[in-house]
Design a protein around this motif. Sequence first.
Motif, PDB file in Angstrom:
ATOM      1  N   GLN A 295      70.469  92.807  59.433  1.00 42.25           N
ATOM      2  CA  GLN A 295      71.843  93.290  59.369  1.00 42.25           C
ATOM      3  C   GLN A 295      72.754  92.278  58.677  1.00 42.25           C
ATOM      4  O   GLN A 295      73.655  92.653  57.926  1.00 42.25           O
ATOM      5  N   LEU A 296      72.525  91.003  58.929  1.00 40.05           N
ATOM      6  CA  LEU A 296      73.339  89.977  58.279  1.00 40.05           C
ATOM      7  C   LEU A 296      73.167  89.992  56.770  1.00 40.05           C
ATOM      8  O   LEU A 296      74.156  89.925  56.026  1.00 40.05           O
ATOM      9  N   VAL A 297      71.925  90.073  56.290  1.00 38.07           N
ATOM     10  CA  VAL A 297      71.732  90.039  54.836  1.00 38.07           C
ATOM     11  C   VAL A 297      72.206  91.334  54.187  1.00 38.07           C
ATOM     12  O   VAL A 297      72.652  91.324  53.040  1.00 38.07           O
ATOM     13  N   VAL A 298      72.140  92.450  54.904  1.00 38.99           N
ATOM     14  CA  VAL A 298      72.665  93.705  54.362  1.00 38.99           C
ATOM     15  C   VAL A 298      74.182  93.634  54.245  1.00 38.99           C
ATOM     16  O   VAL A 298      74.759  94.053  53.235  1.00 38.99           O
ATOM     17  N   ASN A 299      74.839  93.080  55.256  1.00 34.38           N
ATOM     18  CA  ASN A 299      76.297  93.052  55.282  1.00 34.38           C
ATOM     19  C   ASN A 299      76.907  91.880  54.512  1.00 34.38           C
ATOM     20  O   ASN A 299      78.001  92.016  53.968  1.00 34.38           O
ATOM     21  N   TYR A 300      76.228  90.753  54.462  1.00 40.69           N
ATOM     22  CA  TYR A 300      76.826  89.547  53.896  1.00 40.69           C
ATOM     23  C   TYR A 300      76.065  88.963  52.711  1.00 40.69           C
ATOM     24  O   TYR A 300      76.518  88.004  52.118  1.00 40.69           O
ATOM     25  N   GLY A 301      74.909  89.482  52.377  1.00 37.62           N
ATOM     26  CA  GLY A 301      74.139  88.915  51.269  1.00 37.62           C
ATOM     27  C   GLY A 301      73.346  87.718  51.738  1.00 37.62           C
ATOM     28  O   GLY A 301      72.472  87.816  52.582  1.00 37.62           O
ATOM     29  N   GLU A 302      73.655  86.559  51.218  1.00 38.57           N
ATOM     30  CA  GLU A 302      72.956  85.330  51.578  1.00 38.57           C
ATOM     31  C   GLU A 302      73.624  84.692  52.798  1.00 38.57           C
ATOM     32  O   GLU A 302      74.838  84.497  52.818  1.00 38.57           O
TER      33      GLU A 302
END
Length: 199
Positions: free
Chosen positions: A150-157
């Motif tokens: 979820q973090l990489v989907v929402n924030y990228g890196e």
Amino acid sequence: MKSKSIIGAALAAIFTVGLTTSCEDMFNIESNRVVYEYNHDLGTSADSVYTTTGILQCVRQIADRYVILGEVRGDLVDVNDLTKTSLRNLSEFNFEDENEYLNIRDYYAVINNCNYALAKMDTTLAHNNERVMIDEYAALLGIRAWTYMQLVVNYGEVPFYLEPMQSTEQILGFDSKNPANRVTALNLWEKLEDKLQRA
């Protein structure tokens, strides 16, 4: 007159007790009410269940925002004049730091709690030749992987770590700008694959 002498005697007794009572226990810092990090392993199956339940409570805190993030950015939901500014900005893909739906701290609370439980859980504990904590261990690996996804989907890196951060020194010593300590959607599976397949 008699009541004055009774009150006087009671005050004298209280004063005497106050002067003769020792305050030594007041300065005793040895307490069994405090749980120290080094003395807190998850050594029973009940510990693992309660810890997993606590982590699921943290996941529940981000679940509503997860659904809203997905729906507002989708095609089936539209904003109008009554929509909150934070939701309108999400719908228009305008992301600002103050948006209540983009609080990264709650995601890392889940990750750090998973890291702590995974580090402290005794997966070798068996009852009737059955490992009793392996189900919770696998569930926590999945929860941590889902949260990173979820973090990489929402924030990228995003910053990536698999060890629990338990002190200020660890947090300040973690180099979140180092590419080895960062993860994207392209390399997330590589970093989590080994542990997920072993569970």
